[in-house]
Enzyme design. Structure first.
Site, PDB file in Angstrom:
ATOM      1  N   GLY A  38     -25.455  -5.181 -10.987  1.00  0.00           N
ATOM      2  CA  GLY A  38     -26.577  -4.241 -10.949  1.00  0.00           C
ATOM      3  C   GLY A  38     -27.501  -4.342 -12.153  1.00  0.00           C
ATOM      4  N   GLY A  45     -43.964   5.535 -23.792  1.00  0.00           N
ATOM      5  CA  GLY A  45     -42.703   6.280 -23.713  1.00  0.00           C
ATOM      6  C   GLY A  45     -41.800   5.936 -24.889  1.00  0.00           C
ATOM      7  N   VAL A  88     -41.136   5.236 -18.968  1.00  0.00           N
ATOM      8  CA  VAL A  88     -41.331   6.689 -18.919  1.00  0.00           C
ATOM      9  C   VAL A  88     -40.274   7.375 -18.050  1.00  0.00           C
ATOM     10  CG1 VAL A  88     -43.805   6.584 -19.410  1.00  0.00           C
ATOM     11  CG2 VAL A  88     -43.011   6.416 -17.050  1.00  0.00           C
ATOM     12  N   ARG A 141     -36.662   6.847 -15.186  1.00  0.00           N
ATOM     13  CA  ARG A 141     -36.204   6.125 -13.996  1.00  0.00           C
ATOM     14  C   ARG A 141     -36.019   7.118 -12.856  1.00  0.00           C
ATOM     15  NH1 ARG A 141     -34.511   0.954 -14.980  1.00  0.00           N
ATOM     16  NH2 ARG A 141     -33.197   0.956 -13.133  1.00  0.00           N
ATOM     17  N   HIS A 194     -10.097   3.463 -45.311  1.00  0.00           N
ATOM     18  CA  HIS A 194     -11.100   3.316 -46.360  1.00  0.00           C
ATOM     19  C   HIS A 194     -11.225   1.846 -46.740  1.00  0.00           C
ATOM     20  CE1 HIS A 194     -13.519   4.145 -49.870  1.00  0.00           C
ATOM     21  NE2 HIS A 194     -12.755   3.302 -50.544  1.00  0.00           N
TER      22      HIS A 194
HETATM   23  P1  NAI Z   1     -36.566   8.431 -21.170  1.00  0.00           P
HETATM   24  O1  NAI Z   1     -36.560   9.642 -20.324  1.00  0.00           O
HETATM   25  O2  NAI Z   1     -35.493   8.212 -22.154  1.00  0.00           O
HETATM   26  O3  NAI Z   1     -37.944   8.402 -21.988  1.00  0.00           O
HETATM   27  C1  NAI Z   1     -39.209   8.422 -21.394  1.00  0.00           C
HETATM   28  C2  NAI Z   1     -40.216   8.947 -22.398  1.00  0.00           C
HETATM   29  O4  NAI Z   1     -41.518   8.731 -21.890  1.00  0.00           O
HETATM   30  C3  NAI Z   1     -40.079  10.442 -22.662  1.00  0.00           C
HETATM   31  O5  NAI Z   1     -39.905  10.629 -24.036  1.00  0.00           O
HETATM   32  C4  NAI Z   1     -41.418  11.002 -22.155  1.00  0.00           C
HETATM   33  O6  NAI Z   1     -41.873  12.086 -22.921  1.00  0.00           O
HETATM   34  C5  NAI Z   1     -42.358   9.819 -22.284  1.00  0.00           C
HETATM   35  N1  NAI Z   1     -43.515   9.813 -21.387  1.00  0.00           N
HETATM   36  C6  NAI Z   1     -43.538  10.088 -20.048  1.00  0.00           C
HETATM   37  N2  NAI Z   1     -44.802   9.913 -19.555  1.00  0.00           N
HETATM   38  C7  NAI Z   1     -45.574   9.484 -20.597  1.00  0.00           C
HETATM   39  C8  NAI Z   1     -46.956   9.117 -20.740  1.00  0.00           C
HETATM   40  N3  NAI Z   1     -47.802   9.110 -19.695  1.00  0.00           N
HETATM   41  N4  NAI Z   1     -47.407   8.746 -21.964  1.00  0.00           N
HETATM   42  C9  NAI Z   1     -46.566   8.714 -23.024  1.00  0.00           C
HETATM   43  N5  NAI Z   1     -45.267   9.058 -22.948  1.00  0.00           N
HETATM   44  C10 NAI Z   1     -44.769   9.427 -21.763  1.00  0.00           C
HETATM   45  O7  NAI Z   1     -36.741   7.205 -20.155  1.00  0.00           O
HETATM   46  P2  NAI Z   1     -36.516   5.641 -20.355  1.00  0.00           P
HETATM   47  O8  NAI Z   1     -36.652   5.271 -21.797  1.00  0.00           O
HETATM   48  O9  NAI Z   1     -37.454   5.005 -19.385  1.00  0.00           O
HETATM   49  O10 NAI Z   1     -35.026   5.420 -19.899  1.00  0.00           O
HETATM   50  C11 NAI Z   1     -34.631   5.805 -18.582  1.00  0.00           C
HETATM   51  C12 NAI Z   1     -33.179   6.174 -18.527  1.00  0.00           C
HETATM   52  O11 NAI Z   1     -32.414   4.998 -18.655  1.00  0.00           O
HETATM   53  C13 NAI Z   1     -32.735   7.093 -19.654  1.00  0.00           C
HETATM   54  O12 NAI Z   1     -32.839   8.439 -19.285  1.00  0.00           O
HETATM   55  C14 NAI Z   1     -31.314   6.691 -19.853  1.00  0.00           C
HETATM   56  O13 NAI Z   1     -30.499   7.535 -19.088  1.00  0.00           O
HETATM   57  C15 NAI Z   1     -31.215   5.293 -19.324  1.00  0.00           C
HETATM   58  N6  NAI Z   1     -31.021   4.362 -20.431  1.00  0.00           N
HETATM   59  C16 NAI Z   1     -29.914   4.461 -21.208  1.00  0.00           C
HETATM   60  C17 NAI Z   1     -29.734   3.611 -22.280  1.00  0.00           C
HETATM   61  C18 NAI Z   1     -28.516   3.740 -23.121  1.00  0.00           C
HETATM   62  O14 NAI Z   1     -27.565   4.389 -22.708  1.00  0.00           O
HETATM   63  N7  NAI Z   1     -28.510   3.192 -24.324  1.00  0.00           N
HETATM   64  C19 NAI Z   1     -30.720   2.588 -22.622  1.00  0.00           C
HETATM   65  C20 NAI Z   1     -31.836   2.591 -21.747  1.00  0.00           C
HETATM   66  C21 NAI Z   1     -31.967   3.439 -20.707  1.00  0.00           C
END
Ligand code: NAI
Length: 464
Positions: free
Chosen positions: A45, A181, A266, A268, A440
């Site tokens: 996936g 984002g 922005v 998923r 440590h």
């Molecule tokens: P996210 O929800 O973390 O961040 C999206 C950001 O985009 C938010 O801060 C929002 O305020 C901003 N935003 C939305 N519309 C906008 C606009 N028009 N202009 C400017 N800013 C805007 O979503 P992201 O980064 O796409 O990740 C999606 C999901 O994927 C996350 O919620 C997470 O669950 C998962 N993910 C997890 C990771 C990990 O566990 N390390 C790594 C990458 C993704």
């Protein structure tokens, strides 16, 4: 199996072979079920092919490069070859995906490369390149995952506008990268490309980057991002992108920016289209996720849904956990999806990891909360790694000192957080963490000292 002779029925059909689906299929087979796993793209996936794994491979290289450049005692002029970097990353991905395939095969899971659509509460129709057939199931597990959210004005079909999958496959490091984002993906990949040589600007609509993370940790990440040269623009909403000569011009609520590439990150959305939910009497909630109970059962008791398609948090480890819960339930074992201590990690510089309740959530739940913290600047091991930024914060019930939550911002936060998840799951007291002997020198001592901060005063912290 790429062949046409799909059988007539299976105990369980799993749709989607990401971390949720592939784990569910293996566990079901281990528990004695006859399992068919259907995947239209690649085994593993998004996580293995286009997300967690390739991004962490790139993060590792970018981090190593930056660390070497940052050490004043090392004089070196290392250059990264994008081609070799991509080849190495693909190699990592291929090893892991073929490992998963082998695991399925060794567990006698039947893999079908094709597209599945539920056609009745007990049937699924499968289309492969060579065949098309309806298969009867006793139980079905939907694990179809999620896809990047596309916003108006930033259609992925536009030249230069890319999603996270494309950002992981860039053959050339762009001179300028604009990231829309400042969440998980934006900050992780933005940091990678800045370290690899791009000039990165992040546009975040909220007043802080990583708005869903601990705000103190988000500030540490923002300061570090600026230190390595990233531009962080907060409180500006990206509104439209237009092609300008060979570049892209992005209009925001306050300004305009020009870049070679624009990464849109922005959020998923769940992938529920064309999988036949209506035929299966499976209901969605108002946010578009498939509704489930705490054993991942949908409104159709014979259909389960796990991972991103079944709601937040959209995290691979949550999907894996839910896959096991569904598999055990289907096999008549007791299991439930615990949401007490779900770790969440953003692999920025430094890493930020949280588990359990945040301070805000704990207060909302009616706890009288107390926090203890310890700075990485006073941790010997962190210093030997040239890290001075970050902290450990523990959240406890003031009255009985039960551990409720934790935030770690610093090196190896992704590894350190599990001690605290286990502690929370076991209902441990802050004193249990403080009295556990930690090696440590290690960064984990900062966890122990944050616990000590909740009891009296850490040995390595002076009175303010
Ligand atoms: P996210 O929800 O973390 O961040 C999206 C950001 O985009 C938010 O801060 C929002 O305020 C901003 N935003 C939305 N519309 C906008 C606009 N028009 N202009 C400017 N800013 C805007 O979503 P992201 O980064 O796409 O990740 C999606 C999901 O994927 C996350 O919620 C997470 O669950 C998962 N993910 C997890 C990771 C990990 O566990 N390390 C790594 C990458 C993704």
């Amino acid at each position: 199996m790429v062949v046409g002779n799909i059988k007539e029925s299976a105990d369980v059909v799993v749709i989607g072979a990401g971390p949720g689906g592939y784990v569910a299929a293996i566990k079901l087979a281990q528990l004695g079920k006859d399992v068919t796993l259907v995947e239209e793209n690649k085994i593993g996936g998004v996580c293995l092919n286009d997300g967690c794994i390739p991004s962490k491979a790139l993060i590792h290289v970018a981090k190593t490069l930056e660390e070497i450049k940052g050490l004043e005692c090392l004089k070196s002029d290392i250059k990264v070859s994008s081609k070799e970097l991509q080849e190495w990353k693909e190699n990592v991905v291929n090893k892991l995906t073929s490992g998963v395939k082998l695991l399925e095969e060794k567990n006698d899971v039947e893999i079908i490369e094709g597209r599945a659509k539920i056609t009745s509460p007990k049937e699924v129709h499968i289309n492969t390149d060579e065949a098309s057939k309806t298969l009867k199931f006793n139980k079905c597990v939907i694990a179809t995952g999620s896809k990047p959210l596309e916003i108006p004005g930033f259609e992925f079909s536009k030249k230069g506008i890319i999603d996270s999958k494309q950002a992981l496959k860039l053959e050339e490091i762009p001179e300028n990268l604009l990231v829309i984002g400042g969440g998980y993906i934006g900050m992780e990949l933005g940091t990678v490309y800045q370290k690899l040589g791009s000039e990165v600007t992040v546009i975040e609509a909220s007043k802080n980057i990583l708005p869903n993370m601990d705000s103190q940790a988000a500030k540490v990440v923002e300061r570090r991002a600026k230190e390595i040269g990233m531009k962080i623009i907060t409180g500006e909403k990206a509104e439209e992108a237009v092609e300008k000569e060979s570049k892209i011009k992005v209009k925001t609520s306050k300004s305009e920016y020009v870049a070679d590439k624009v990464l849109v990150a922005v959020g998923r959305v769940p992938r529920t289209e064309n999988i036949g939910l209506d035929h299966a009497n499976v209901e969605k909630n108002d946010k578009g996720f498939i509704d489930t109970d705490d054993v991942m059962r949908t409104s159709n008791p014979d259909v389960f849904a796990i991972g991103d398609v079944s709601g937040q948090p959209m995290l691979a480890h949550v999907a894996m956990h839910e896959g096991k819960v569904a598999a055990k339930t289907i096999s008549g074992k007791t299991a439930f999806s615990t949401r007490q201590a779900v770790p969440s990690v953003v692999y920025t510089d430094p890493e930020v990891a949280t588990t359990g309740l945040s301070e805000k959530k704990a207060v909302e739940k009616g706890f009288e909360v107390e926090t203890g913290s310890f700075s990485m600047a006073a941790n010997g091991r962190a210093m030997t790694m040239d890290y001075k930024k970050g902290f450990v914060k523990l959240i406890a019930d003031k009255e009985n000192k039960t551990l409720l939550g934790a935030t770690i911002c610093g090196p190896e936060a992704s590894e350190l957080i599990s001690e605290l998840s286990l502690g929370i799951e076991m209902g441990c007291l802050v004193e249990d963490v403080e009295m556990t002997v930690h090696p440590h020198p290690s960064i984990s001592e900062a966890v122990m000292e944050a616990a000590e901060d909740l009891i009296d005063r850490p040995v390595h912290k002076y009175k303010q």
